[in-house]
Scaffold this motif. Sequence first.
Motif, PDB file in Angstrom:
ATOM      1  N   TYR A  23      -4.320   6.213  17.490  1.00 21.81           N
ATOM      2  CA  TYR A  23      -3.657   7.430  17.970  1.00 21.81           C
ATOM      3  C   TYR A  23      -4.245   8.648  17.298  1.00 21.81           C
ATOM      4  O   TYR A  23      -4.440   8.682  16.084  1.00 21.81           O
ATOM      5  CB  TYR A  23      -2.157   7.330  17.672  1.00 21.81           C
ATOM      6  N   PHE A  52       1.030  10.053  11.211  1.00 23.36           N
ATOM      7  CA  PHE A  52       0.072   9.163  10.554  1.00 23.36           C
ATOM      8  C   PHE A  52       0.749   7.836  10.226  1.00 23.36           C
ATOM      9  O   PHE A  52       0.350   6.775  10.682  1.00 23.36           O
ATOM     10  CB  PHE A  52      -0.451   9.812   9.265  1.00 23.36           C
ATOM     11  N   SER A  58      -5.946   0.170   5.277  1.00 22.94           N
ATOM     12  CA  SER A  58      -5.204  -0.873   4.559  1.00 22.94           C
ATOM     13  C   SER A  58      -4.012  -1.396   5.359  1.00 22.94           C
ATOM     14  O   SER A  58      -3.418  -2.402   5.012  1.00 22.94           O
ATOM     15  CB  SER A  58      -4.722  -0.336   3.202  1.00 22.94           C
ATOM     16  N   PHE A  59      -3.653  -0.689   6.445  1.00 24.31           N
ATOM     17  CA  PHE A  59      -2.539  -1.156   7.264  1.00 24.31           C
ATOM     18  C   PHE A  59      -2.972  -2.219   8.271  1.00 24.31           C
ATOM     19  O   PHE A  59      -2.144  -2.876   8.885  1.00 24.31           O
ATOM     20  CB  PHE A  59      -1.918   0.017   8.027  1.00 24.31           C
ATOM     21  N   TYR A  60      -4.284  -2.333   8.462  1.00 20.68           N
ATOM     22  CA  TYR A  60      -4.764  -3.299   9.456  1.00 20.68           C
ATOM     23  C   TYR A  60      -5.403  -4.453   8.708  1.00 20.68           C
ATOM     24  O   TYR A  60      -6.121  -4.247   7.737  1.00 20.68           O
ATOM     25  CB  TYR A  60      -5.774  -2.623  10.389  1.00 20.68           C
ATOM     26  N   TYR A 104      -6.828   4.228   3.002  1.00 24.29           N
ATOM     27  CA  TYR A 104      -5.372   4.015   3.062  1.00 24.29           C
ATOM     28  C   TYR A 104      -4.973   3.631   4.486  1.00 24.29           C
ATOM     29  O   TYR A 104      -4.227   2.675   4.710  1.00 24.29           O
ATOM     30  CB  TYR A 104      -4.651   5.279   2.620  1.00 24.29           C
ATOM     31  N   SER A 105      -5.529   4.373   5.435  1.00 20.84           N
ATOM     32  CA  SER A 105      -5.247   4.084   6.833  1.00 20.84           C
ATOM     33  C   SER A 105      -5.696   2.656   7.181  1.00 20.84           C
ATOM     34  O   SER A 105      -4.969   1.906   7.833  1.00 20.84           O
ATOM     35  CB  SER A 105      -5.970   5.099   7.715  1.00 20.84           C
ATOM     36  N   TYR A 137      -2.451  15.662   7.014  1.00 24.02           N
ATOM     37  CA  TYR A 137      -2.588  14.506   6.138  1.00 24.02           C
ATOM     38  C   TYR A 137      -2.069  14.841   4.752  1.00 24.02           C
ATOM     39  O   TYR A 137      -1.867  15.992   4.420  1.00 24.02           O
ATOM     40  CB  TYR A 137      -4.045  14.061   6.067  1.00 24.02           C
ATOM     41  N   TYR A 138      -1.906  13.784   3.976  1.00 19.06           N
ATOM     42  CA  TYR A 138      -1.479  13.958   2.597  1.00 19.06           C
ATOM     43  C   TYR A 138      -2.522  14.787   1.874  1.00 19.06           C
ATOM     44  O   TYR A 138      -3.712  14.480   1.924  1.00 19.06           O
ATOM     45  CB  TYR A 138      -1.333  12.597   1.930  1.00 19.06           C
ATOM     46  N   MET A 164      -5.977  14.305  -1.298  1.00 21.33           N
ATOM     47  CA  MET A 164      -6.656  13.029  -1.095  1.00 21.33           C
ATOM     48  C   MET A 164      -8.052  13.333  -0.589  1.00 21.33           C
ATOM     49  O   MET A 164      -8.246  14.275   0.170  1.00 21.33           O
ATOM     50  CB  MET A 164      -5.924  12.203  -0.043  1.00 21.33           C
ATOM     51  N   LEU A 169      -8.161   8.643   2.174  1.00 22.88           N
ATOM     52  CA  LEU A 169      -7.230   8.637   3.289  1.00 22.88           C
ATOM     53  C   LEU A 169      -7.621   7.561   4.307  1.00 22.88           C
ATOM     54  O   LEU A 169      -6.770   6.809   4.794  1.00 22.88           O
ATOM     55  CB  LEU A 169      -7.180   9.990   3.988  1.00 22.88           C
ATOM     56  N   THR A 228       3.448  14.229   8.259  1.00 22.93           N
ATOM     57  CA  THR A 228       2.588  13.053   8.234  1.00 22.93           C
ATOM     58  C   THR A 228       3.210  11.875   8.981  1.00 22.93           C
ATOM     59  O   THR A 228       2.687  10.771   8.944  1.00 22.93           O
ATOM     60  CB  THR A 228       2.291  12.621   6.788  1.00 22.93           C
ATOM     61  N   LYS A 236       1.427   3.333  12.358  1.00 26.20           N
ATOM     62  CA  LYS A 236       0.780   2.160  11.773  1.00 26.20           C
ATOM     63  C   LYS A 236       1.613   0.914  12.086  1.00 26.20           C
ATOM     64  O   LYS A 236       2.819   1.012  12.330  1.00 26.20           O
ATOM     65  CB  LYS A 236       0.668   2.337  10.254  1.00 26.20           C
ATOM     66  N   PRO A 237       0.959  -0.237  12.062  1.00 27.52           N
ATOM     67  CA  PRO A 237       1.706  -1.458  12.421  1.00 27.52           C
ATOM     68  C   PRO A 237       2.664  -1.939  11.329  1.00 27.52           C
ATOM     69  O   PRO A 237       2.547  -3.056  10.837  1.00 27.52           O
ATOM     70  CB  PRO A 237       0.590  -2.477  12.686  1.00 27.52           C
ATOM     71  N   LYS A 270       1.451  -1.839  17.629  1.00 29.97           N
ATOM     72  CA  LYS A 270       0.689  -0.767  16.971  1.00 29.97           C
ATOM     73  C   LYS A 270      -0.563  -1.271  16.259  1.00 29.97           C
ATOM     74  O   LYS A 270      -1.425  -0.485  15.884  1.00 29.97           O
ATOM     75  CB  LYS A 270       1.592  -0.003  16.006  1.00 29.97           C
ATOM     76  N   LYS A 271      -0.660  -2.587  16.084  1.00 28.38           N
ATOM     77  CA  LYS A 271      -1.880  -3.144  15.496  1.00 28.38           C
ATOM     78  C   LYS A 271      -3.093  -2.795  16.335  1.00 28.38           C
ATOM     79  O   LYS A 271      -4.202  -2.674  15.833  1.00 28.38           O
ATOM     80  CB  LYS A 271      -1.773  -4.674  15.445  1.00 28.38           C
ATOM     81  N   ASN A 307       0.822  -1.212   0.000  1.00 24.61           N
ATOM     82  CA  ASN A 307       0.000   0.000   0.000  1.00 24.61           C
ATOM     83  C   ASN A 307       0.861   1.269   0.000  1.00 24.61           C
ATOM     84  O   ASN A 307       0.544   2.249  -0.670  1.00 24.61           O
ATOM     85  CB  ASN A 307      -0.978   0.008   1.183  1.00 24.61           C
ATOM     86  N   GLN A 339      -9.999   8.198  11.836  1.00 21.54           N
ATOM     87  CA  GLN A 339      -8.776   7.506  11.464  1.00 21.54           C
ATOM     88  C   GLN A 339      -8.182   6.738  12.645  1.00 21.54           C
ATOM     89  O   GLN A 339      -7.662   5.635  12.493  1.00 21.54           O
ATOM     90  CB  GLN A 339      -7.803   8.578  10.945  1.00 21.54           C
TER      91      GLN A 339
END
Lengths: 265, 295
Positions: B81, A106, B103-105, B100-101, B88-89, B92, B97, A103, A110-111, B76-77, A2, B143
């Motif tokens: 926070y 942000f 998608s990390f979990y 995207y956030s 932010y970027y 977008m 956004l 950022t 993340k993990p 961090k999973k 990603n 988020q």
Amino acid sequence: MNIFLKEMKSHRKSLLFWSIGIFLMVASGMFKYESLSSSGQPMNEMLGGMPKSMLAVLGIGEFDISTATGYYGLLFIYLLLMATIHAAMLGATIIAKEERDKTTEFLFVKPVSRNRIITAKLLAAFSNILILNLVTFVSSLALVRKYSNGEVVTEDIAMTMAGMFILQLLFMVIGSSLAAGKRKSKSAASLATGVLLLTYVISVAIDLNEDIEGLKYITPFKYFEAKSVMFGGGFEPIFVLLSGVLIAALTVATFVFYKKRDLNV
Amino acid sequence: MMNVIEIKNLTKTYGKSRGISDISFSVEEGEIFGFIGPNGAGKSTTIRTLLSLIYPTSGSATIFGKDTVQFAPEIKKEIGYLPSEVFYYDNMKVKDLLNYSASFYKKDCSKRIKELAEIMDLDLNKKIDDLSLGNKKKVGIVQGLLHEPKLIILDEPTSGLDPLMQQKFFELLEEENRKGATILFSSHILTEVQRLCNRVAIIKEGKIVTVEKISTLKENTYKKFKVETKETLAPYYFNLPGVNKLEVKGNLTSFLFKGNINEVMRKIAEIEITNLWIEEPDLEEIFMHYYEKEA
């Protein structure tokens, strides 16, 4: 994955502009060749009357610029400068921009490990410079062929492009390691460009003054010069080895520095 | 009960900023823990160290029983926070956004995103650049909560939110807390901490002054009284045990009081007053209180 896609997307526009720029550079250069060669003036004679130092500064050196490939050899140094400036700035900003755009809070909560973030970013930068290299390759091939009167050019151009790619990689990791190591990573891009211009000036100085030829090892612009790669029998192993070692070392440095640093929030 | 956060002698010194020195406290599972102190006291530094954005100079911390530096990606999973300032970027959409956030979990968060956006009244189709500060903060809230984290860390979360949204946000946090989330809530505003938290740690100049239950803290703090009377009072009228800094200026009498408030109220009821102010001490006064105790 990603992060990689996000980076590719956010550099899309800038890559497009650089590609257009480099295409125009090749096109305008070869167009000038056409007007010069059709003007009927014997160019080599004209250049022969100029002092050697002037030729060195102009980057003309020993090229036979009455042929399309010779003229391209002259043009190549400017393409190389553009592509490496792109690579150095990209390498630095892709690492530094999270801190620049604030950022970090942000992405870095993340993990994912910092190593994975850097890997994704460097892969995205790698893809960007590869694409710019291919754009340069294709434009050069198409335009030089047009004026070369049947002269075989593919191999020569492929060689210069391979050399250019190694230097792009090298300057990319110079940029990224500076951004990873500097406390104020924002200034990494300008510092990397500074390093680039300095080494370029050294390479011109070497052309002007043979006494300092020993310095050729410290300026990447001397590693794969068009005159030796195209007309002097390819790459010198020592320079391929030297670039390989530098690229590997600076890549490792990028990871190590970044893993250890306190992020500016 | 298990400690979700355990901070042991955490010290961070860097650059010109003060940093933090020798901080220790724990946050138990299921509690809403306040972290309070004036701006620049070291709240954000502590939180950023917990999140491994910066590394400790000495000491250590664990979250879910795991070292925060060594197991950073893993812990961090389960952390959500919300930073004090959200950036932010650009370019977008809110939706992009958040996706995207998410998608990390490794879970599907789309339903939760919709729910949260509805509660917080957030338009998912807007561009982030076009959002006001308060709306950006809402993006931050969604988020931070979209992956249903077990630990929610909030750094000055209410700045920029209007009172109505603040209320909704607090309700949301209480709901998450009921569902089992532990919350670390950093703030310099005492009232919001009092409203939400079970316990607080007070930090000043990089050091923990005290860790107390809110209820204890309230019992131990002063109230400010200001009484306006028709006639000038005798200076000793309010001279009760627990009264401090008694001042009589014409018809205006002011003092600090600590103790059973009914005693003062009875005294006030006996006289003819024209106006009355009873104020909670502000944070600075709480600090004064703690420093006096130390000295």
